[in-house]
Write a protein that holds these residues in place. Structure first.
Motif, mmCIF file in Angstrom:
data_model
loop_
_atom_site.group_PDB
_atom_site.id
_atom_site.type_symbol
_atom_site.label_atom_id
_atom_site.label_comp_id
_atom_site.label_asym_id
_atom_site.label_seq_id
_atom_site.Cartn_x
_atom_site.Cartn_y
_atom_site.Cartn_z
ATOM 1 N N ASP A 1 0.805 -1.504 -0.018
ATOM 2 C CA ASP A 1 0.406 0.039 0.041
ATOM 3 C C ASP A 1 0.499 1.369 0.013
ATOM 4 O O ASP A 1 0.366 1.990 0.844
ATOM 5 N N ASP A 2 2.031 1.055 -0.975
ATOM 6 C CA ASP A 2 3.102 2.671 -1.076
ATOM 7 C C ASP A 2 1.785 3.089 -1.380
ATOM 8 O O ASP A 2 1.208 3.404 -3.061
ATOM 9 N N PRO A 3 1.823 4.323 -1.288
ATOM 10 C CA PRO A 3 0.861 5.781 -1.322
ATOM 11 C C PRO A 3 1.920 6.361 -2.752
ATOM 12 O O PRO A 3 1.075 6.517 -3.115
ATOM 13 N N ASN A 4 2.700 5.793 -3.083
ATOM 14 C CA ASN A 4 3.272 7.008 -3.913
ATOM 15 C C ASN A 4 3.294 5.961 -5.436
ATOM 16 O O ASN A 4 3.901 6.723 -6.615
ATOM 17 N N VAL A 5 2.582 4.951 -5.090
ATOM 18 C CA VAL A 5 2.120 4.044 -6.430
ATOM 19 C C VAL A 5 0.882 4.387 -6.063
ATOM 20 O O VAL A 5 -0.284 3.392 -5.773
ATOM 21 N N THR A 6 0.395 4.750 -7.491
ATOM 22 C CA THR A 6 -1.195 5.262 -8.310
ATOM 23 C C THR A 6 -1.647 4.757 -8.528
ATOM 24 O O THR A 6 -2.297 4.856 -8.822
ATOM 25 N N GLY A 7 -1.183 3.484 -9.518
ATOM 26 C CA GLY A 7 -1.893 3.311 -10.577
ATOM 27 C C GLY A 7 -0.881 2.268 -10.779
ATOM 28 O O GLY A 7 0.880 1.630 -10.470
ATOM 29 N N ALA A 8 -1.287 0.779 -11.244
ATOM 30 C CA ALA A 8 -0.674 -0.532 -11.669
ATOM 31 C C ALA A 8 -0.433 -0.585 -12.809
ATOM 32 O O ALA A 8 -1.200 -1.117 -13.788
ATOM 33 N N TRP A 9 0.391 0.311 -13.767
ATOM 34 C CA TRP A 9 1.141 0.283 -15.101
ATOM 35 C C TRP A 9 2.103 -1.381 -15.215
ATOM 36 O O TRP A 9 2.990 -1.252 -15.051
ATOM 37 N N LEU A 10 1.136 -1.902 -15.781
ATOM 38 C CA LEU A 10 1.838 -3.290 -15.866
ATOM 39 C C LEU A 10 1.952 -3.692 -17.431
ATOM 40 O O LEU A 10 1.587 -5.057 -17.959
ATOM 41 N N GLY A 11 2.182 -2.835 -18.437
ATOM 42 C CA GLY A 11 2.108 -3.324 -19.878
ATOM 43 C C GLY A 11 3.280 -3.794 -20.605
ATOM 44 O O GLY A 11 3.958 -3.275 -20.242
ATOM 45 N N TRP A 12 3.241 -4.990 -21.108
ATOM 46 C CA TRP A 12 3.713 -5.094 -22.010
ATOM 47 C C TRP A 12 4.717 -6.238 -21.342
ATOM 48 O O TRP A 12 6.023 -5.985 -21.506
ATOM 49 N N ARG A 13 3.848 -6.817 -20.335
ATOM 50 C CA ARG A 13 5.001 -7.746 -19.214
ATOM 51 C C ARG A 13 5.064 -9.046 -18.873
ATOM 52 O O ARG A 13 5.046 -9.893 -18.137
ATOM 53 N N SER A 14 3.867 -9.692 -20.409
ATOM 54 C CA SER A 14 3.732 -11.197 -20.307
ATOM 55 C C SER A 14 3.228 -11.656 -19.412
ATOM 56 O O SER A 14 3.678 -12.507 -18.235
ATOM 57 N N LEU A 15 2.317 -11.028 -18.734
ATOM 58 C CA LEU A 15 1.792 -11.403 -17.211
ATOM 59 C C LEU A 15 0.870 -13.238 -17.451
ATOM 60 O O LEU A 15 0.996 -13.966 -16.351
ATOM 61 N N GLY A 16 0.222 -13.002 -18.472
ATOM 62 C CA GLY A 16 -0.562 -14.145 -18.674
ATOM 63 C C GLY A 16 -1.996 -13.669 -17.036
ATOM 64 O O GLY A 16 -1.983 -12.847 -17.006
ATOM 65 N N PHE A 17 -2.397 -15.460 -17.096
ATOM 66 C CA PHE A 17 -3.234 -15.578 -16.357
ATOM 67 C C PHE A 17 -2.754 -15.187 -14.910
ATOM 68 O O PHE A 17 -2.971 -14.661 -14.027
ATOM 69 N N HIS A 18 -1.357 -16.189 -14.736
ATOM 70 C CA HIS A 18 -0.886 -16.048 -13.352
ATOM 71 C C HIS A 18 -0.258 -14.859 -12.754
ATOM 72 O O HIS A 18 -0.453 -14.642 -11.724
ATOM 73 N N GLY A 19 0.243 -13.943 -13.518
ATOM 74 C CA GLY A 19 0.768 -12.566 -13.240
ATOM 75 C C GLY A 19 -1.026 -11.995 -12.816
ATOM 76 O O GLY A 19 -0.196 -10.790 -12.093
ATOM 77 N N LEU A 20 -1.491 -12.070 -14.448
ATOM 78 C CA LEU A 20 -3.167 -12.044 -13.343
ATOM 79 C C LEU A 20 -2.946 -11.078 -11.766
ATOM 80 O O LEU A 20 -3.933 -10.706 -10.767
ATOM 81 N N ILE A 21 -3.398 -12.957 -11.523
ATOM 82 C CA ILE A 21 -4.466 -13.403 -10.293
ATOM 83 C C ILE A 21 -3.081 -12.417 -9.667
ATOM 84 O O ILE A 21 -3.941 -12.463 -7.568
ATOM 85 N N ARG A 22 -1.994 -12.753 -9.515
ATOM 86 C CA ARG A 22 -0.983 -11.850 -8.415
ATOM 87 C C ARG A 22 -1.052 -10.291 -8.558
ATOM 88 O O ARG A 22 -0.991 -9.849 -6.937
ATOM 89 N N LEU A 23 -1.675 -9.732 -9.345
ATOM 90 C CA LEU A 23 -1.769 -8.892 -9.188
ATOM 91 C C LEU A 23 -2.904 -8.319 -8.391
ATOM 92 O O LEU A 23 -3.265 -7.884 -7.734
ATOM 93 N N ILE A 24 -4.275 -9.468 -8.843
ATOM 94 C CA ILE A 24 -5.128 -9.283 -7.984
ATOM 95 C C ILE A 24 -4.911 -8.959 -6.345
ATOM 96 O O ILE A 24 -5.646 -8.259 -5.961
#
Length: 239
Positions: A17-40
């Motif tokens: 919950d870093d207040p300096n991070v105001t968005g999850a900008w993760l374009g073109w990172r090859s996250l796939g489904f499993h990476g998305l679950i980590r983000l969620i």
């Protein structure tokens, strides 16, 4: 946030919950489904992120469904960009069901996803209910004039969407332009309709821009005019 920063570092900052991070900008990172679950999982305890950008991460329908479930409960995220994530009708329908419930999102992009007719119908039906979305992007979603008719039907009901992006839908022709021109005689909320890279003639695109720019429309929308704007007769589509 610099691209050199690793996905692990970004997710750790979000989870903390870093207040300096105001968005999850993760374009073109090859996250796939499993990476998305980590983000969620990282976002579940976050209170500062207001945007998610997942451009070209191939999350697919499974990822779209998982994201939809998360966003049903989330009260922080206002903007979501799902450009080029191989999301088909099933994932789009799940996201549409979320839009019926979510009361926080303001800007949602389905850009360059094969959402199909069923997905488009579901999204537009959701927008008849949703009252927070102000920007809807359907760029390069294979929409044709029949799809425009559905968009216009939605915009006759919706009173919050100000910007709709239909860029790079070459199957939209001057018949679609005619529908928008007619719509703008009764919808006074819209401020922008992006129709670049469609098959609409320059003259009809310019006619739509003129109508959108009419100051009487803004006055009517703000309740500052006693009578609706009297527009010119809509241009006819070219056969």
């Amino acid at each position: 946030m610099a691209m050199a920063e690793s996905v692990d570092d970004i997710l750790a900052s979000i989870a903390q919950d870093d207040p300096n991070v105001t968005g999850a900008w993760l374009g073109w990172r090859s996250l796939g489904f499993h990476g998305l679950i980590r983000l969620i999982e990282a976002l579940k305890t976050n209170t500062f992120c207001t945007g998610i950008s997942l451009q070209s991460n191939d999350i697919g329908d499974e990822g779209a469904c998982a994201l939809a479930e998360f966003l049903k409960e989330n009260k922080t995220i206002k903007r979501v960009d799902l450009f080029k994530n191989n999301i088909g009708p099933r994932g789009t329908i799940a996201l549409a069901e979320m839009l019926k419930i979510n009361e926080t999102l303001e800007d949602f992009s389905f850009q360059t996803n094969p959402i199909g007719t069923a997905g488009l119908v579901a999204v537009l039906d959701a927008c008849k209910i949703n009252n927070t979305l102000t920007t809807l992007t359907l760029y390069a979603c294979d929409i044709d004039d029949d799809g425009v008719a559905l968009v216009v039907e939605m915009l006759l009901v919706n009173t919050t969407i100000k910007v709709i992006n239909l860029d790079t839908n070459p199957l939209i022709t001057d018949r679609g332009a005619q529908l928008f021109l007619e719509l703008l005689s009764s919808n006074f909320t819209l401020t922008t309709i992006d129709l670049m890279a469609t098959s609409i003639s320059v003259s009809n695109r310019e006619a739509i821009k003129r109508r959108l720019a009419d100051p009487q429309r803004a006055a009517w929308a703000a309740g500052e005019a006693d009578t609706k704007p009297a527009h010119e007769i809509p241009l006819q589509w070219q056969e």
